[in-house]
Enzyme design. Structure first.
Site, PDB file in Angstrom:
ATOM      1  N   ASP A 564       0.895  -1.111   0.113  1.00 30.26           N
ATOM      2  CA  ASP A 564      -0.048   0.002   0.078  1.00 30.26           C
ATOM      3  C   ASP A 564       0.945   1.217  -0.225  1.00 30.26           C
ATOM      4  O   ASP A 564       1.989   1.318   0.835  1.00 30.26           O
ATOM      5  CB  ASP A 564      -0.906  -0.097   1.146  1.00 30.26           C
ATOM      6  N   GLU A 565       0.369   2.333  -0.808  1.00 31.33           N
ATOM      7  CA  GLU A 565       1.024   3.697  -0.604  1.00 31.33           C
ATOM      8  C   GLU A 565       0.053   4.608   0.187  1.00 31.33           C
ATOM      9  O   GLU A 565      -1.093   4.314   0.216  1.00 31.33           O
ATOM     10  CB  GLU A 565       1.374   3.918  -2.048  1.00 31.33           C
TER      11      GLU A 565
END
Length: 897
Positions: A564-565
């Protein structure tokens, strides 16, 4: 990654507002000073008495936006809610605050006596203003506020409000604690006022066409499934490839048990794998639980080797004995599972038949989040038992996120000493901040972790059931628990005069002034990917997890990094600004840092012989040429929002694609469109077992022919080639010869607090997950490699296919009601007992249920429950409910008018 509120922004094009860098007070009135009541400081006993006797009621007034919504937030979408406080004892003064979890950001407060301040994530503080006149016994005070987006479920109102005063210990407000209904065993929230206006409260917009799951609506939904016990005798879940019934042979009785003959498989050779009886022990235990035990007088069950795909088997059942041929332990176990599925527990007889079977997909998985709210090792064991029973073979164990770190890591005790519990420590020196209604107490059941020995036992338990555990500690976003734990470690070692050691595993840049907001409203939950200490931390964690796998005798071969960013992170980090300016890693801008992190960790894993897995959104940012050859991506895109496009693109990159599409495979979503049902609902407000069964995974866009979007509107899925302005293909059909590796069900735990609720949400949907992951149905629409446009009138899903699907569902629904759910009862699984469809015609009651075979009962005006028979004369309104297959647990009742 979690997807929950997260995907709201992506999927319905909402612009979420950024969190401030610190706590934000909402709409505190500026008042002239006035004479205030005064009182002596409250004592601990008085605070406890107040918390024990304060009545709290939470109600949603409307989910329909109006002109007072904050137009800069969530595109003007908002709801209005109220909290009533009715004190049982007096509390005068202003030296107090009430903390509570609020899953949607508060925009504004109406009235002058209270303010609401955002602390972090979903934690808010209610405090008195100068205008507060005190709590008087029995006198109601109401706090009305406006929040972003919607609150469409009772589970949105998180439990365990608590009150603090000065330096006193916090006190949980008793009226806000969850209860368990003794008849249904369901978690209930007595402090939440039921929805009464399904237009204002449950429909979000004028275009929202969703029909709430009333008894009348369910009666219509269930009409095309008739009770027919004759359908179930030879049915196996999941459906085998080929079944030949030997009608000339008499039925086979297993009342005397079975006698396992392993003589022909117990001697390994170069051509044959080794076999030990304990490799099928779990399957034998399930048979024994159903009444078929091993016995010297039992029917002979002879095992022999045969070549075939992994997990394939031949099962030959005859009156004089049973033969099983397989090429591995999984095949033998699956054959015994099929035998167990055939059994009717009432008479322990099966018909003579031959089954030839093999799995549709190699990846048949279930994901469970134990990070948001912790779930016990015993629950994991129970889940593994049922996964094995239905031939699932991958457990994606999500053990770290913003709200908790759940695995003991040798050498980093802070991860569990601090990161595994939430309590009222606003400095986070001893625990994380309360979130998700955890309350202020570290001993809460939602806190906890697996010791190293616990994890080893989970691995061994899974391996004995031919299930691979894929561990996951989410990163670089969703990493707040790790970040805060390592900051506490840093402070401790710095105080001990060890600055170099303190920085070894630090995950954050103290000088970072970036203002950003994660989708769960954190501004400090992303690993700093420019610091070498971050990579040392990741390396340390993976090495320690790999060591646990080695001790368990189950090598770590796949690790899910999350990937995830957090949009906007790192922009003002001096570490990152220097890294981008001076690096030799090919990173040219801050925007490329997320991809760099994923690529680097994937190679870090590959060097250890471990395959990397991640969620499709983060994985889509990497440069495929910079990734290892073997990569798994979980597709969590919503099909109604072009969800097929990313799946096809990542398949074309040669990656192993596992479908995890939320509207069909997220089991933390509600079963039916009812605000009393548990779960988040950002991609679907009704995802029942039939919906899971109907999934066509080999042709994602074709599902547009049978499904609607979240507001029950038809949608179109265009799978034709599309090009950008430069003529480059940006989306289109999947390449010939490329297919997905499998399916994975997901359970995220934001609203799932107890093990019993885990079972309610997963079962019986897990059985239909197994059905689609194992069996390719004849009614599924073949894929169109040239590209096509799909919608409810496109006609690829023909009337003949629809009829075959309906017939197949009718058979499986009857099998659940007549034969299969009782087996879950015997295993102690608290599956969801469906709500009942009913209508009253000419004063007579008619009812049906999703799984024919389950008993139904009704009552009038809180009178005694009576067994249902079609056409009984009744006087409305009445309550109606179903009963679990074993006759013990009850389903939630509905009113029929």
């Amino acid at each position: 990654m979690n997807k929950t509120i997260a995907a709201t922004a992506i999927l319905v094009a909402l612009g979420l507002s950024a969190c401030s860098e610190g706590p934000k007070t909402v709409n505190t009135p500026v008042l002239s000073s006035a004479e205030q009541p005064t009182s002596a400081p409250v004592t601990q006993a008085q605070l406890q008495q107040f918390g024990d006797n304060l009545g709290v009621t939470y109600r949603v007034l409307t989910n329909r936006p109006d002109d007072n919504c904050d137009k800069a937030a969530a595109e003007g979408r908002c709801f209005v809610a109220e909290i009533d406080f009715v004190p049982g004892v007096e509390l005068i003064g202003q030296d107090w605050a009430i903390y509570f979890s609020q899953m949607r950001p508060v925009q504004s407060v109406e009235g002058k006596e209270f303010s609401i301040t955002h602390i972090k994530g979903d934690l808010y503080r209610i405090a008195p203003t100068e205008a507060f006149s005190g709590f008087s016994k029995g006198v109601k005070k109401t706090l009305r506020f406006r929040g972003e987006l919607w609150q469409l479920s009772e589970t949105d109102a998180m439990p365990n409000y608590y009150i603090v005063a000065g330096d006193l210990s916090p006190v949980v407000i008793a009226s806000t604690q969850v209860k368990q209904d003794p008849e249904t065993r369901m978690e209930v929230r007595p402090y939440v006022e039921p929805f009464t206006d399904m237009v204002k409260q449950y429909r979000r917009t004028d275009t929202d066409k969703l029909a709430p799951a009333t008894a009348t609506q369910l009666f219509s939904n269930n009409q095309n499934v008739s009770e027919d016990a004759s359908l179930v005798a030879n049915t196996i879940i999941p459906t085998p490839q080929k079944v030949t019934i030997h009608s000339h042979d008499k039925a086979v009785s297993l009342t005397s048990g079975i006698q396992l003959d392993v003589a022909s498989v117990s001697s390994p050779s170069a051509e044959k794998p080794s076999f030990k009886t304990d490799q099928v022990a779990a399957a034998l235990e399930r048979l024994a639980r159903l009444g078929v035990k091993e016995s010297d007088q039992g029917l002979a069950v002879k095992l022999s080797w045969r070549q075939g795909a992994q997990g394939s088997y031949l099962l030959d059942i005859k009156p004089d004995g049973i033969k099983i041929a397989a090429g591995d332990a999984a095949g033998f176990s699956y054959a015994l599972s099929s035998l167990a599925s055939l059994i009717d527990v009432q008479d322990l007889r099966v018909n003579a038949m031959t089954i030839e079977d093999s799995p549709r997909y190699s990846f048949r998985g279930m994901h469970i989040d134990v990070a948001r709210n912790f779930h016990s090792k015993a629950m994991i064991f129970a889940l593994l038992d049922q996964m094995a029973a239905y031939k699932l073979n991958k457990l994606h164990l999500h053990m770290a996120d913003d709200e908790g770190w759940r695995l003991e890591i040798d050498g980093l005790p802070e991860l569990t000493d601090i990161g595994s519990k939430r309590c009222h420590d606003l400095e986070e020196n001893t625990c994380l901040l309360p979130q998700l209604g955890s309350g202020p107490l570290p001993e809460s059941s939602v806190n906890g972790f697996y010791s190293k020995q616990d994890y080893i036992e989970i691995l061994q338990y899974a391996d004995a059931r031919q299930i691979q555990v894929i561990p996951s500690m989410d990163m670089p976003g969703h990493s707040r628990a790790a970040i805060k734990a390592m900051e506490a470690r840093y402070r401790k070692l710095l105080a001990q005069g060890k600055p170099a050691e303190a920085k070894t595993y630090l995950l954050s840049d103290a000088a970072d002034t970036t203002v950003y907001a994660s989708v769960q409203y954190y501004n400090d939950n992303t690993l700093n990917v420019c610091m070498e200490s971050t990579y040392r931390f990741v390396d340390k964690v993976i090495d320690e997890i790999a060591a646990l796998h080695k001790t368990a005798g189950v090598p770590l071969t796949r690790y899910h990094i999350g990937a995830d960013e957090t949009a906007g992170a790192w922009k003002q980090s001096p570490e990152c600004l220097a890294f981008v300016a001076n690096n030799d890693k090919g990173v040219k801008s801050i925007e490329e840092l997320g991809a760099y992190f994923i690529e680097r960790i994937a190679h870090q894993l590959a060097q250890k012989g471990i395959e990397a897995a991640g969620w499709s959104d983060g994985m889509s940012h990497v440069r495929p040429e910079n990734m290892p050859a073997k990569v798994q991506s979980n597709i969590w895109d919503v099909i109604a929002h072009k969800g097929h496009e990313r799946a096809h693109k990542q398949l074309s990159q040669g990656w192993e694609v596992v479908l995890s599409n939320p509207e069909v495979l997220y089991f933390d979503f509600p079963y039916e469109a009812d605000p009393k049902e548990h779960g988040y609902y950002w991609a679907s407000r009704a995802s029942n077992s039939r919906n899971v069964f109907s999934f066509m995974p080999d042709n994602l866009p074709a599902n547009a022919e049978q499904w609607t979007d979240i507001e029950q509107r038809p949608f179109e899925a265009d799978d034709r080639p599309k090009r950008d302005a430069a003529g480059q293909i940006i989306s289109g059909p999947r390449p010939e010869g490329k297919t997905v590796s499998g399916l994975q069900g997901q359970l995220w735990s934001e609203t799932i607090r107890s093990d019993a609720t885990v079972e309610y949400m997963i079962f019986p949907r897990l059985l239909m997950l197994a059905e689609r992951a194992w069996h390719h149905a004849s009614w599924e629409v073949p894929y169109q490699y040239q590209g096509a446009v799909y919608h409810q009138g496109s006609g690829y899903f023909t009337p003949a296919m629809r009829k075959a699907q309906a017939q197949s569902w009718s058979q499986l629904a009857n099998t659940l009601g007549h034969k299969e759910l009782i087996k879950l009862d015997k295993a102690g699984i608290d599956y969801r007992v469906p709500t009942v469809g009913a209508q009253i015609r000419d004063g007579k009651l008619f009812a049906n249920v999703a799984y024919p075979g389950l008993k139904i009962e009704y009552r009038a005006a809180n009178g005694p429950w009576q067994a249902y028979q079609a056409g009984h004369a009744v006087t409305p309104p009445i309550e109606i409910r179903a009963i679990a297959a074993d006759g013990e647990r009850k389903g939630r009742s509905l009113l029929v008018h």
